[in-house]
Design a protein around this motif. Structure first.
Motif, PDB file in Angstrom:
ATOM      1  N   GLY A 158       0.849  -1.190   0.000  1.00  0.00           N
ATOM      2  CA  GLY A 158       0.000   0.000   0.000  1.00  0.00           C
ATOM      3  C   GLY A 158       0.876   1.228   0.000  1.00  0.00           C
ATOM      4  O   GLY A 158       2.107   1.139  -0.148  1.00  0.00           O
ATOM      5  N   PRO A 159       0.296   2.417   0.174  1.00  0.00           N
ATOM      6  CA  PRO A 159       1.089   3.649   0.188  1.00  0.00           C
ATOM      7  C   PRO A 159       2.154   3.648   1.281  1.00  0.00           C
ATOM      8  O   PRO A 159       3.224   4.213   1.115  1.00  0.00           O
ATOM      9  N   VAL A 160       1.822   3.008   2.401  1.00  0.00           N
ATOM     10  CA  VAL A 160       2.806   2.857   3.485  1.00  0.00           C
ATOM     11  C   VAL A 160       2.856   1.382   3.877  1.00  0.00           C
ATOM     12  O   VAL A 160       1.919   0.630   3.637  1.00  0.00           O
ATOM     13  N   GLY A 161       3.995   0.973   4.460  1.00  0.00           N
ATOM     14  CA  GLY A 161       4.120  -0.407   4.897  1.00  0.00           C
ATOM     15  C   GLY A 161       5.184  -1.170   4.143  1.00  0.00           C
ATOM     16  O   GLY A 161       6.007  -0.583   3.412  1.00  0.00           O
ATOM     17  N   PRO A 162       5.195  -2.514   4.274  1.00  0.00           N
ATOM     18  CA  PRO A 162       6.232  -3.335   3.644  1.00  0.00           C
ATOM     19  C   PRO A 162       6.226  -3.196   2.126  1.00  0.00           C
ATOM     20  O   PRO A 162       5.173  -3.077   1.500  1.00  0.00           O
ATOM     21  N   CYS A 163       7.423  -3.233   1.528  1.00  0.00           N
ATOM     22  CA  CYS A 163       7.543  -3.138   0.074  1.00  0.00           C
ATOM     23  C   CYS A 163       8.930  -3.636  -0.322  1.00  0.00           C
ATOM     24  O   CYS A 163       9.768  -3.922   0.531  1.00  0.00           O
ATOM     25  N   THR A 211       9.750   7.676   2.353  1.00  0.00           N
ATOM     26  CA  THR A 211      11.106   7.231   2.686  1.00  0.00           C
ATOM     27  C   THR A 211      11.128   5.716   2.901  1.00  0.00           C
ATOM     28  O   THR A 211      10.267   5.163   3.599  1.00  0.00           O
ATOM     29  N   LEU A 212      12.117   5.049   2.287  1.00  0.00           N
ATOM     30  CA  LEU A 212      12.279   3.607   2.440  1.00  0.00           C
ATOM     31  C   LEU A 212      13.294   3.314   3.537  1.00  0.00           C
ATOM     32  O   LEU A 212      14.406   3.847   3.523  1.00  0.00           O
ATOM     33  N   THR A 213      12.909   2.471   4.479  1.00  0.00           N
ATOM     34  CA  THR A 213      13.803   2.065   5.560  1.00  0.00           C
ATOM     35  C   THR A 213      13.927   0.546   5.524  1.00  0.00           C
ATOM     36  O   THR A 213      12.907  -0.153   5.459  1.00  0.00           O
ATOM     37  N   PRO A 214      15.178   0.010   5.554  1.00  0.00           N
ATOM     38  CA  PRO A 214      15.334  -1.448   5.524  1.00  0.00           C
ATOM     39  C   PRO A 214      14.604  -2.111   6.691  1.00  0.00           C
ATOM     40  O   PRO A 214      14.654  -1.635   7.829  1.00  0.00           O
ATOM     41  N   LEU A 215      13.909  -3.203   6.404  1.00  0.00           N
ATOM     42  CA  LEU A 215      13.243  -3.964   7.451  1.00  0.00           C
ATOM     43  C   LEU A 215      14.287  -4.726   8.265  1.00  0.00           C
ATOM     44  O   LEU A 215      15.260  -5.252   7.698  1.00  0.00           O
TER      45      LEU A 215
END
Length: 875
Positions: A158-163, A211-215
């Motif tokens: 989705g717009p936010v969350g895991p990707c 912003t992408l942050t590593p899981l």
């Protein structure tokens, strides 16, 4: 050549050998996911694991997941690959392995297990995913010239969350399947290059700013469509030509008396029907019922679309039951619910198919009226908006509309039809997008996950000492809350039952040395924690305060009595009505119980009395209520009834009431059925196609209901001036007297009508040789107006009569043309135009018709228009 069954088994066996836990397909009804109507992908059942709302019970899994998607419904049957129902093969890692294993195993499977030639395979990667590219080349051994960059290779929940980025595996089906263009390559719209597997590398989380942050723990989610890989392995040009579909298509063709592959247009219908009937069978098999909204509407729409397409190839009689038999024989070994829920499926197929005939006839009539209107106007094309209205409201596919109109020499404005269709689809997608992005209290969910699962002690005790682990005001975590405030509270241990399985939550209090709070509501969070909604009634409640959590015992007793009564009711219904009865929902509260169940006709008074007596017999028998936890297999062996459509874990809770009732249930119950006291059924009603509802009360609520009935009887006796025991006899006498009075009034009205009719005959006028009487009269209802028109017809012998009257704010019109068809006049058409002047409508036969209106003040004005209307019709 591998069969579809073999390919399903080979995939699952391969990943089991790689240490994956084999999981049965989840239901098509997503569990605890308000953002989705249906399970649309293999990863849906694992969303809580990927998002770490729930700690995964195993590190890796493999499934063949049932899925239903409908955004591209119009393309089904017209392409080789689009379906509503499909099976998605997948392997998943929840923070265990990552890209290297996912890529090398995928390559091993396609090249060594199902043995697709490497020189026919292509790989796409995201341009910035250099890691995946290197693994494909150096670990899997794929030639660099078989790898292509694709900027669209990025997946997001989705717009936010895991990707994260993804890699796709394509197979080149050869030049003969291509478009012939020099630049034909991956991404071309033709059928040459087919995507067979997508590997999603879920390695980031995206926030509101993008912003992408590593899981901290990366996941793998893959999907391979069984229908697609089967078509590749069987060397056929379409998924519909595989053994997954051919038996279904052949049966449909047999019923229609046609052959597959004889006529492209009929082939499209065969494909649509075969696809849709699969979806229908599996949706019903998972407990989805046809309805006017939600997933039930999706099912109804697909079912009606199948029936409509059947008409295009000459199938006009019910046929779905025959097709289901083929689907069941083909798929039940892999999906036993198709056999287990056979009665439920067949009953709904019969009922829905029968009910749709009425809707279809109504739409056909509207279309025929439209044809007549177009011919009068000298037009030969129906407006595209009208054609879309027929599709959306009455379920007419535009192909059916085109076919019916073609017989009349009329075409469809397809350009405007497409505009209306696209506008509708955009609106639907926007609604879907808003649903998916709906806000959740993630701060609360994350805090609950950090604190760990709540220990529920409410089965054994109604109060416990615990402490306040966290407080939230909305999405903001707070340190304390004062008198009058409402907050959400997390406790490490609680006696409060959270709303679940139709049972409402407990109520009660939380008390510390310095504060008291009322527990208003208790809900379960995705990880199993309990969230308590509190209203602070005195003092200040702080985080880390030691508290006593206490359930209101009287309310719990009433809830338990009603819940145990639903179990007795369920068994009694199956005993009286038959084993086809299945629970379809319930509400258990302090005040009453509501029980929804599958049954296809209203219950008789005798049946209701028998069910009620059976329940109370078991209550008088004081059956011991025994509750035990066991594995699902043992529960089934004991004959435990599971809630239809519900997915259970390996360990289940079995509630047994003597030898009478055994069900799977997580709710709270009495210890002995004698504690219930009494059950009284209040009502039985229909709530949808094949669904009934019973409402009842138990225990002290049942006693209060009986007392209220006694009070009402006493009041009736006073009104009737009779002793309570004589009330029925006196009411019967009064009803007889009332009936006699009504008959006398009716006779008087008839005399008055006859008198009035004789006195308006002087209003008859002659128009082009036709006698016309148009008058406003006194009539209490439509029936009286019709009788008056009959009297006038007998006196007038030949001509046109139009009468208007008002009663209780309503407008009534009647028109008569005698003899029928006099000078080409039509009573229904005349009354339709007259009623329009009062804001109404109507119609009927050529000789007699009736209509209603909205504005009584315009009756005389409308009747004054009659001469002009008659002249217009006489030309």
């Amino acid at each position: 050549m591998y069969t579809g069954d073999q390919l399903r088994e080979m995939f699952l066996n391969f990943f089991q050998e790689k240490g994956h836990r084999l999981q049965a397909s989840a239901s098509l009804i997503p569990k605890n996911d308000p953002t989705l109507l249906l399970t649309v992908a293999g990863m849906v059942p694992f969303k809580p694991y990927f998002m770490r709302q729930v700690e995964p019970p195993f590190p890796r899994a493999t499934t063949c997941q049932k899925c239903v998607r409908t955004p591209d419904l119009e393309r089904v049957g017209k392409t080789a690959r689009h379906h509503t129902f499909f099976e998605m093969l997948g392997n998943f890692s929840f923070g265990d392995y990552f890209k290297e294993e996912a890529i090398t195993w995928a390559w091993e499977y396609v090249t060594e297990v199902i043995k697709l030639p490497a020189d026919q395979l292509w790989i796409t990667v995201h341009p910035e995913d250099h890691e995946a590219r290197e693994i494909w080349i150096n670990k899997a051994g794929v030639s660099p010239d078989r790898l292509l960059d694709d900027e669209e290779n990025f997946w997001a929940a989705g717009p936010v969350g895991p990707c994260g980025p993804c890699s796709e595996i394509y197979v080149d089906l050869g030049e003969a399947r291509g478009c012939g263009k020099p630049d034909c390559a991956i991404g071309c719209d033709c059928d040459r290059f087919l995507e067979i597997w997508n590997l999603v590398f879920m390695q980031y989380t995206r926030d509101e700013s993008g912003t992408l942050t590593p899981l901290p723990r990366q996941n793998i989610d893959t999907g391979m469509g069984l229908e697609r890989i089967t078509s590749v392995m069987q060397g056929v040009v379409s998924n519909f030509d595989t053994d997954l579909f051919i038996p279904i298509i052949n049966k449909i063709a047999e019923i229609a008396g046609i052959n597959y592959k004889d006529d492209p247009k009929k082939d499209t219908a065969l494909k649509v029907i075969s696809d849709h009937t699969r979806a229908i069978a599996f949706m019903l098999g998972d407990g989805i019922r046809p309805s006017s909204d939600g997933r039930g509407y999706v099912l109804r729409r697909i079912l009606r679309r199948a029936v409509r397409y059947a008409r295009l190839i000459g199938i006009e009689k019910p046929f779905l039951e025959q097709i289901f038999a083929v689907i069941q024989s083909k798929y039940a070994h892999a999906y036993p619910e198709l056999k287990e829920n056979e009665n439920f499926i067949l009953n709904h197929l019969k009922l829905e198919e029968k009910n749709f005939q009425a809707t279809l006839e109504q739409g056909t009539q509207i279309l025929q009226d439209k044809v007549e209107s177009l011919k009068k106007q000298g037009l030969q094309e129906i407006n595209g908006t009208d054609a879309f209205h027929l599709y959306e409201t009455y379920g007419f596919p535009v192909e059916l509309t085109e076919e019916i109109l073609a017989e009349e020499g009329i075409t469809v404005d397809m350009e405007n039809y497409q505009l209306a269709f696209e506008e509708h689809r955009k609106a639907a997608k926007e609604q879907s997008r808003q649903m998916v992005s709906s806000a959740e209290n993630m701060a609360l969910i994350n805090k609950a996950r950090e604190l760990g699962k709540t220990e529920f002690v409410g089965y054994r005790q109604l109060s416990t000492e615990t402490f306040v682990a966290a407080l939230f005001s909305g999405e903001e975590e707070v340190a304390s809350a004062g008198e009058g405030e409402e907050v959400l509270c997390l406790l490490p241990r609680t006696p409060f039952y959270a709303e679940s399985g139709g049972q409402v939550a407990d109520k009660g209090w939380i008390r510390s040395e310095r504060a008291e709070a009322q527990v208003m509501e208790v809900r379960k969070l995705p990880d199993g924690s309990f969230c308590h909604r509190l209203r602070i009634t005195s003092g200040v409640l702080k985080v880390q305060d030691t508290v006593v959590a206490e359930v209101d015992g009287e309310i719990r007793k009433s809830i338990a009595a009603h819940h145990s009564s639903t179990h007795l009711l369920h068994t009694a219904l199956r005993k009286v009505l038959g084993q086809h009865v299945q629970q379809a929902g319930s509400l258990v509260s302090e005040e009453r119980l509501r029980f929804d169940f599958s049954h296809f006709s209203a219950m008789s008074t005798e049946e209701l009395n028998t069910v009620e007596e059976e329940i109370n017999r078991q209550i008088r028998g004081a059956l011991s209520v025994n509750i035990a936890e066991m594995c699902m297999e043992d529960a089934k062996a004991q004959g435990a009834i599971a809630l239809f459509g519900e997915k259970y874990g390996d360990e289940v809770r079995v509630v047994r009431m003597g030898e009478f009732s055994t069900e799977l249930c997580g709710g709270t119950h009495v210890q002995n059925t004698g504690e219930i006291g009494i059950v009284k059924i209040l009502s039985e009603s229909g709530i949808g196609a094949g669904l009934r509802r019973i409402e009842a009360v138990a225990g002290k609520q049942a006693l209060a209901y009986i007392h209220s009935l006694e009070e009402s009887l006493e009041e009736i006796a006073v009104i009737l001036k009779a002793a309570p025991g004589e009330s029925l006899k006196k009411a019967g006498q009064m009803a007889g007297q009332l009936k006699d009075a009504e008959r006398e009034i009716e006779k008087l009205n008839a005399r008055l009508s006859k008198y009035e009719a004789e006195n308006i005959l002087d209003k008859v006028q002659e128009i082009q040789g036709v006698k016309v009487l148009a008058a406003k009269v006194q009539a209490p209802d439509m029936d009286a107006l019709r009788k008056m028109s009959d009297t006038l017809k007998d006196r007038l012998k030949e001509g046109v009569i139009i009468l208007g009257a008002s009663a209780e704010g309503k407008v009534h019109f009647v028109s008569v043309v005698s003899p029928s068809g006099l000078n080409g006049l039509h009573a229904g058409k005349i009354i339709k135009e007259v009623a329009a002047f009062t804001g109404g409508s109507g119609g009927g036969r050529p000789d007699m018709a009736q209509a209603g209106g909205k504005d009584p003040s315009k009756i005389e004005e409308a009747l004054a228009k009659v001469p002009a209307i008659i002249k217009g019709m006489l030309g």
